[in-house]
Design an enzyme around this catalytic site. Structure first.
Site, PDB file in Angstrom:
ATOM      1  N   ASN A   1       0.773  -1.201   0.059  1.00  0.00           N
ATOM      2  CA  ASN A   1       0.035  -0.059   0.031  1.00  0.00           C
ATOM      3  C   ASN A   1       0.980   1.250   0.020  1.00  0.00           C
ATOM      4  OD1 ASN A   1       0.733  -0.606   2.607  1.00  0.00           O
ATOM      5  ND2 ASN A   1      -0.977   0.271   3.360  1.00  0.00           N
TER       6      ASN A   1
ATOM      7  N   GLU B   1       4.611  -4.680  11.813  1.00  0.00           N
ATOM      8  CA  GLU B   1       3.596  -3.628  11.693  1.00  0.00           C
ATOM      9  C   GLU B   1       2.606  -4.507  11.016  1.00  0.00           C
ATOM     10  OE1 GLU B   1       3.173  -0.819  12.713  1.00  0.00           O
ATOM     11  OE2 GLU B   1       5.269  -0.297  13.664  1.00  0.00           O
TER      12      GLU B   1
ATOM     13  N   CYS C   1      -3.539   0.315   7.047  1.00  0.00           N
ATOM     14  CA  CYS C   1      -3.369  -0.563   7.847  1.00  0.00           C
ATOM     15  C   CYS C   1      -4.249  -0.206   9.336  1.00  0.00           C
ATOM     16  CB  CYS C   1      -2.048  -1.030   8.267  1.00  0.00           C
ATOM     17  SG  CYS C   1      -0.939   0.522   8.668  1.00  0.00           S
TER      18      CYS C   1
ATOM     19  N   GLU D   1     -10.360  -7.617   9.016  1.00  0.00           N
ATOM     20  CA  GLU D   1      -9.688  -6.596   8.274  1.00  0.00           C
ATOM     21  C   GLU D   1     -10.060  -6.890   6.922  1.00  0.00           C
ATOM     22  OE1 GLU D   1      -5.430  -6.550   7.570  1.00  0.00           O
ATOM     23  OE2 GLU D   1      -5.455  -4.336   8.046  1.00  0.00           O
TER      24      GLU D   1
ATOM     25  N   GLU E   1       7.680   1.780  14.862  1.00  0.00           N
ATOM     26  CA  GLU E   1       8.412   2.403  13.859  1.00  0.00           C
ATOM     27  C   GLU E   1       8.477   3.973  14.024  1.00  0.00           C
ATOM     28  OE1 GLU E   1       6.775   1.025  10.133  1.00  0.00           O
ATOM     29  OE2 GLU E   1       8.809  -0.051  10.217  1.00  0.00           O
TER      30      GLU E   1
END
Ligand code: NDP
Length: 486
Positions: free
Chosen positions: A154, A251, A285, A383, A460
């Site tokens: 993405n 992640e 996400c 999701e 991150e």
């Protein structure tokens, strides 16, 4: 735009483009037209070996450099990215289908922010002095060694930069494997880093599907794996890394809640819901795909949401800057999203907007809103990674928080309210790694980003990322004679 987006070669290893046509061909499909716009090959074992060997060699010299000089390389790379933002954004738009109006401001630029930020931090990374009476100890902050980065499709350029920048700032080398769906952006980053002065081998890119990632993780020279991907992949990668006792950053996916209270500014809350569900056509996400709306505001919220989708969405050529909505990244992802929309209908959710494929070439799914969604419906639990917003009703704050937390995911959450005490109380109770009050999906590089529960491990961005790309060596210093019992 008249430049060739086809890469010089499939991989970038030891400072140069590398081809090995023995690897499985990977066609790069433009999601807007369905046409093949480039072709790369998956890395063969020989390419993987060269990438790891050159990373291992480069890392030692890089770690021995003055940290300020390492930082300067990253900052130069950031400047080059900014100069070439338009070209890099066109490439990202062709690779992912995202409109140029987005990629110009959210992709390469956010990668440059990371290179700038961690470039600036490089010279500040130190250990500490620990007084122990007469004796003392100190810590040395050391790099981990060779890190592997594995990306999702993405935000291909952003993900590569968000992993490379802290890794390199800390003195590590990286071998990066992009998603096979979007292989192009990371190759540009590799070229730019070399142009900015990074030694050959410091940042290598190898293409391929999951098995190439798995081969990298299994190699004994690799000290750390940083993955951006789905929860099922995360579980596999985490287990493979554990077998070699390697460090990880995960992640992963989410099913994040946005809580909209009666006292919220409706227009602002609708803006947050749009940003948190339809930017990048929903392929983010941290999206807030479960929008809990308190009963007093619900009808106005739904009305304004439907109106703004009706009047504001512009689909079309992603390179036309008036376009603000693109297709799904691939036919496969489009089919997955359409399957979820069908499930929403079957399970009794009320369709407010969208609801299917758009009648035009490419993999477009209309921005879709379901109301009257209940916690047990599939669209509220899984999701989707597409433009499907579920509105769930609530009356009571404690009940909404409990329902928002009742999921295996914990990536992000948002609260819309004009009562600041409530805003802080609610985010304190939400089990999510990244929260917003009266905002959604803003991820400046200064702020740590990551998930809890199944949504991930590690962080991150921010200074926090340094902890995940370095380790401490403790040194005890005796100022007197050693003492033993016998
Ligand atoms: P996938 O989990 O399918 O893939 C992620 C990456 O892992 C790809 O490069 C993939 O290769 C690779 N991979 C797959 N299997 C293995 C394996 N066994 N060993 C090593 N590597 C492997 O995710 P998607 O690419 O479909 O991306 C969407 C997902 O990413 C969503 O769940 C989304 O929430 C999450 N995501 C999380 C973000 C975060 O920061 N938390 C940000 C963006 C996305 P390939 O696909 O080429 O086979």
């Amino acid at each position: 735009m008249a430049f060739d987006i086809r890469p010089a070669a499939s991989h970038f290893v030891n400072g140069q483009p590398v081809e090995d046509e023995a690897g499985t061909p990977i066609p790069v499909i433009c999601p807007v037209t369905g046409d093949e716009i480039a072709r790369v090959h998956a890395a063969t074992p020989a390419v993987i070996e060269d990438a790891l060997a050159s990373a291992e060699a480069a890392q030692k010299d890089w770690a021995a450099m003055m940290p300020r000089e390492r930082g300067a390389v990253l900052k130069r790379a950031a400047a080059i990215i900014r100069e070439r933002n338009r070209e890099l954004s066109v490439l990202e738009s062709r690779d992912t289908g995202k409109p140029l109006s987005e990629t110009l401001v959210a992709d390469a630029t956010s990668g440059a922010d990371a290179l700038d930020f961690f470039g600036g931090l490089a010279a500040t990374l130190t250990g500490e002095h620990i007084p122990l009476g007469g004796d003392w100890a100190y810590t040395i902050r050391e790099p981990l060694g060779v890190c592997v980065g594995i990306g999702a499709w993405n935000y291909p350029t952003q993900i590569a930069c968000w992993k490379a920048a802290p890794a390199l700032a800390c003195g590590n080398a990286m071998v990066f494997k992009p998603s096979e769906t979007t292989p192009l952006g990371a190759l540009k980053l590799a070229e730019i880093l070399v142009e900015a002065g990074a030694p050959p081998g410091l940042f290598n890119v190898v293409q391929g599907a999951g098995e190439v990632g798995a081969a990298l993780i299994a190699d004994a020279r690799v000290a750390k794996v940083s993955l951006t991907g789905s929860v099922p992949t995360g579980k596999r990668v985490y287990a493979a890394a554990a077998a070699g006792m390697k460090h990880v950053t995960m992640e992963l996916g989410g099913k994040s809640p946005i809580l909209v209270f009666d006292d919220a500014d409706v227009e602002n809350a609708v803006t947050g819901a749009i940003l948190g569900n339809f930017y990048s056509s929903g392929q983010i996400c941290s999206n807030g795909t479960r929008v809990f709306v308190q009963s007093g505001i619900k009808e106005r919220f739904l009305e304004r949401l439907a109106e703004r989708l009706e009047s504001g969405v512009v689909m079309g050529d992603p390179l036309d800057e008036a376009t603000n909505y693109g297709p799904m990244v691939s036919e496969r992802q489009m089919e997955i999203v359409l399957g979820y929309i069908e499930k929403g209908r079957e399970e009794g959710a009320r369709l407010i907007a969208g609801g299917g494929r758009v009648d035009r070439p490419g993999f477009f799914v209309a921005p879709t809103v379901f109301a009257d969604v209940t916690d047990d419906m599939t669209i509220a639990r899984e999701e989707i990674f597409g433009p499907v917003l579920s509105v769930l009703d609530f009356e009571d704050e404690a009940d909404a928080v409990a329902r928002a937390n009742a999921t295996e995911f914990g990536l992000a959450a948002g609260v819309y309210t004009s009562d600041l005490a409530r805003g802080h109380r609610v985010v304190a109770a939400l089990r999510a790694g990244t929260c917003w009050i009266n905002a959604y999906n803003l991820t400046p590089v200064e702020m740590p980003f990551g998930g809890v529960k199944s949504s991930g491990v590690g962080r991150e961005n921010g200074r926090a990322a340094i902890e995940h790309y370095s380790q401490l060596k403790s040194v005890y210093v005796a100022m007197g004679a050693s003492d033993a019992p016998f």
